[in-house]
Design an enzyme around this catalytic site. Structure first.
Site, PDB file in Angstrom:
ATOM      1  N   THR A 246      22.214  37.924  50.206  1.00  0.00           N
ATOM      2  CA  THR A 246      22.008  36.728  49.392  1.00  0.00           C
ATOM      3  C   THR A 246      20.600  36.247  49.719  1.00  0.00           C
ATOM      4  O   THR A 246      19.906  36.864  50.523  1.00  0.00           O
ATOM      5  CB  THR A 246      23.110  35.699  49.748  1.00  0.00           C
TER       6      THR A 246
ATOM      7  N   THR B 168      22.551  34.933  44.681  1.00  0.00           N
ATOM      8  CA  THR B 168      23.106  36.168  45.231  1.00  0.00           C
ATOM      9  C   THR B 168      23.531  37.136  44.141  1.00  0.00           C
ATOM     10  O   THR B 168      23.788  36.737  43.007  1.00  0.00           O
ATOM     11  CB  THR B 168      24.341  35.835  46.106  1.00  0.00           C
TER      12      THR B 168
ATOM     13  N   GLU C 109      25.765  39.324  45.673  1.00  0.00           N
ATOM     14  CA  GLU C 109      26.843  39.591  46.628  1.00  0.00           C
ATOM     15  C   GLU C 109      26.428  40.622  47.664  1.00  0.00           C
ATOM     16  O   GLU C 109      25.587  40.337  48.490  1.00  0.00           O
ATOM     17  CB  GLU C 109      28.149  39.986  45.924  1.00  0.00           C
TER      18      GLU C 109
ATOM     19  N   ASP D  55      34.395  38.571  45.831  1.00  0.00           N
ATOM     20  CA  ASP D  55      34.542  37.337  46.595  1.00  0.00           C
ATOM     21  C   ASP D  55      35.881  36.670  46.330  1.00  0.00           C
ATOM     22  O   ASP D  55      36.261  35.724  47.028  1.00  0.00           O
ATOM     23  CB  ASP D  55      33.410  36.356  46.268  1.00  0.00           C
TER      24      ASP D  55
ATOM     25  N   SER E 265      32.931  30.818  47.323  1.00  0.00           N
ATOM     26  CA  SER E 265      31.708  31.259  47.989  1.00  0.00           C
ATOM     27  C   SER E 265      31.546  30.512  49.307  1.00  0.00           C
ATOM     28  O   SER E 265      32.146  29.449  49.521  1.00  0.00           O
ATOM     29  CB  SER E 265      30.494  30.971  47.093  1.00  0.00           C
ATOM     30  N   SER E 266      30.727  31.075  50.198  1.00  0.00           N
ATOM     31  CA  SER E 266      30.326  30.385  51.425  1.00  0.00           C
ATOM     32  C   SER E 266      28.890  29.901  51.353  1.00  0.00           C
ATOM     33  O   SER E 266      28.370  29.368  52.346  1.00  0.00           O
ATOM     34  CB  SER E 266      30.486  31.314  52.637  1.00  0.00           C
TER      35      SER E 266
ATOM     36  N   GLY F 144      26.703  36.003  53.818  1.00  0.00           N
ATOM     37  CA  GLY F 144      28.147  36.117  53.619  1.00  0.00           C
ATOM     38  C   GLY F 144      28.858  34.895  54.189  1.00  0.00           C
ATOM     39  O   GLY F 144      28.332  33.784  54.188  1.00  0.00           O
TER      40      GLY F 144
END
Length: 593
Positions: free
Chosen positions: A413, A431, A433, A453, A478-479, A500
């Site tokens: 990302t 991103t 991913e 995700d 998402s984080s 991530g």
């Protein structure tokens, strides 16, 4: 000035790389060129290693991103009369070229801004969506989840891209320069080419799946299948053409017409075809959402709300830690690492059960951030013993009907921060991913694998439905944690990172180091990465934290020393002006004026 020195260094570096200098021959370079390469994190001997940096100071504006060419594009926009929104858009378009493994128009983004005119924080959701044909068993076979990488490298992993729509929305509401002007640096670099960096070369060398996709292989590798060497000038006329169309016609040129048809065709003709349609593309929309904010000491933390789990989890961690004696111990002590990891376990436990797309499930944001609830959670932490795997709390009385989502998020990302002279701030994480996304290459850009995700299973081991399961037109959790921190109602800090699900720990570490430990932004970013995602306790490999492993194990921690390739980018407001920091683990650069 600092940015002028960086600009001159880039010229020297460019000359060196134009000569075809690669890692093997770099040791014979003249000393000034070697020093310039090191200064811009183009150290040919380091590959993807760290380069020591100093905090960058500026009086009026700052742009920091994962590549100096991209940061320079943002600076160019501000010098031409643009603002922070303009700078971030131009920076992102260049990152699509020079850091293709991490982000681009085939992916999505979350954006947090401080709008100085309105004196408010705003957030924009450009997260990808599942196709209308998607079902909850998308990544299952015989009622079981398929192997993760089988899901990633397929047409079924591609979500409808959101980046251009969200950038257009940001520009419509907050931009200043003409939309087409923001594409000029990226078009110029795409046509003239850019030198392959050590990091890009190393990631290409390592990636086997990318070589298996003919269109991608033809761009990223030579005829023998070798990654282009460090310094090779890589041109992308196909992407330059796409950029020209979007610059002239707006994002609709991407979401309809020939570009859209090419995207759908590439996905449908993959060896594991996907089901995205032209209607999915034309129907995609980005949206402004209300930010999630929480008080923290003298500050106000603000960030992206769900479907991002990042800022909520960061806020939970910081609030939990405020009930511990963590700051009475040195930052790299056994006790400080223990408390930080325990807080992470508790916060990640809630994240795994409760956060998903709020348009599809109820996300108890306010209950999760309630101070009384977090004080109770903090009470579970013991001073000399780990709690092991933390159970989730039950802030809104829904634990009995929620299943745990333990799907991985892979660390590829990027993050950008821009601040202009009017104190407009943009903090954006974007991103595709995993590294190089789905590996599907269309018209010079890569398509994301963002749908992985989602939870690969629709229910957990107990048969409870997972909030983050696949559903038609849903946005995966998402984080990503783009955040802006206010003090006395004004911006004080902007921060974010790739990485991530570890993004949350990276950002929490850095915020605490600045706000609670008094470090400058570069010192805070440089600190070793650490934490727990409620599985085991992770320490950044080859750092000073190594000596703590035996003590942590004695406290019951399952310790793993791992590569922790964060890519933190941050800016802090000080009485003397702006301070910018870029992660030494990547090639980024903070530039200002």
């Amino acid at each position: 000035m600092k940015q002028e020195r960086i600009f001159s260094n880039l010229i020297v570096v460019g000359l060196a790389l134009l000569l075809g200098v690669g890692a093997a021959s770099a040791r014979n370079l003249p000393e000034p060129i070697r020093k310039a390469m090191v200064a811009e994190d183009l150290n040919p001997e380091a590959g993807t290693g760290r380069v020591e940096r100093q905090v960058v100071r500026a009086r009026h504006f700052m742009v920091t991103s994962a590549n100096p060419l991209a940061s320079r594009a943002g600076v160019e926009m501000i010098r031409r009369g643009g603002n922070a929104a303009d700078a971030v858009i131009a920076t992102q378009l260049v990152l699509n070229l020079v850091e293709p493994q991490s982000s681009g128009i085939g992916g999505g983004a979350f954006i947090v801004t401080y709008d100085a005119a309105g004196h408010r924080v705003r957030t924009y959701d450009g997260r990808e969506t599942a196709p209308a044909a998607a079902r909850s068993d998308r990544f299952m076979r015989d009622h079981h989840a398929i192997p993760f990488w089988d899901a990633v490298n397929s047409g079924r992993s591609v979500g409808t891209p959101g980046l251009l729509r969200v950038l257009e929305l940001l520009h419509d509401q907050q931009g200043h320069l003409p939309w087409k002007a923001l594409f000029q640096p990226a078009i110029r670099i795409a046509e003239q080419g850019f030198p392959v960096s050590p990091r890009l070369h190393a990631l290409l060398e390592q990636n086997k799946a990318l070589r298996e996709q003919p269109a991608a292989a033809a761009y990223f590798y030579d005829a023998q299948g070798h990654a282009w060497p460090v310094g090779h000038r890589l041109r992308n006329p196909a992407l330059a053409k796409v950029f020209r169309q979007v610059a002239q016609q707006g994002a609709k040129a991407f979401y309809s017409g020939q570009i859209a048809r090419d995207i759908v065709h590439a996905i449908a003709h993959h060896s594991v075809p996907g089901d995205m349609t032209l209607a999915d593309l034309s129907g995609y929309y980005a949206q402004e959402r209300a930010p999630v904010c929480a008080p923290y000491e003298a500050y106000k933390l603000c960030g992206m709300p769900p479907p991002s789990s990042g800022p909520i989890t960061v806020m939970q961690m910081l609030a939990i830690l405020s009930h511990t004696p963590i700051d009475t111990f040195p930052v790299d002590s056994l006790e400080a690492v223990h408390y930080f990891s325990e807080a992470g376990k508790l916060a990640y436990a809630d994240r795994d059960f409760y956060v998903a797309d709020p348009d599809f499930v109820d996300v108890p944001v306010h209950a999760m951030l309630d101070p009384k609830y977090l004080a109770l959670r903090a009470g579970l932490i013991k001073a000399n013993r780990t709690i092991g795997v933390a159970p989730p709390g039950d802030p809104a009385h829904m634990r009995a009907v929620r299943g745990r989502d333990d799907s991985p998020e892979i660390p590829s990302t990027t993050h950008i921060v821009a601040v202009d002279a009017a104190s407009n701030v943009v903090s954006m994480t974007s991103t595709i991913e995993s590294a190089f996304g789905s590996k599907i290459f269309v018209r010079g850009f890569l398509l994301n694998n963002q749908l992985t995700d989602f939870s690969l299973s629709d229910v957990d081991a107990q048969g409870k439905p997972v909030a983050n399961r696949v559903e038609a037109l849903k946005r995966p959790r998402s984080s990503m944690s783009p955040m802006i921190i206010l003090k006395d109602g004004k911006p004080y800090m902007a921060i974010g990172s790739p990485g991530g699900s570890a993004i949350i720990n990276y950002v929490a570490k850095t915020i605490r180091a600045v706000l609670d430990r008094g470090l400058n932004i570069q010192q805070a970013i440089d600190l070793p990465n650490l934490g727990s995602r409620n599985r085991f306790t992770e320490l950044e490999k080859n750092t000073s934290l190594h000596s703590l492993a035996p003590g942590l194990r004695a406290m019951g921690h399952e310790v793993r020393e791992v590569e922790f390739p964060s890519g933190l980018q941050g800016v802090v407001f000080t009485p003397q002006g702006l301070e910018g920091g870029a992660d030494p683990r990547r090639e980024g650069a903070a530039m200002g004026g």
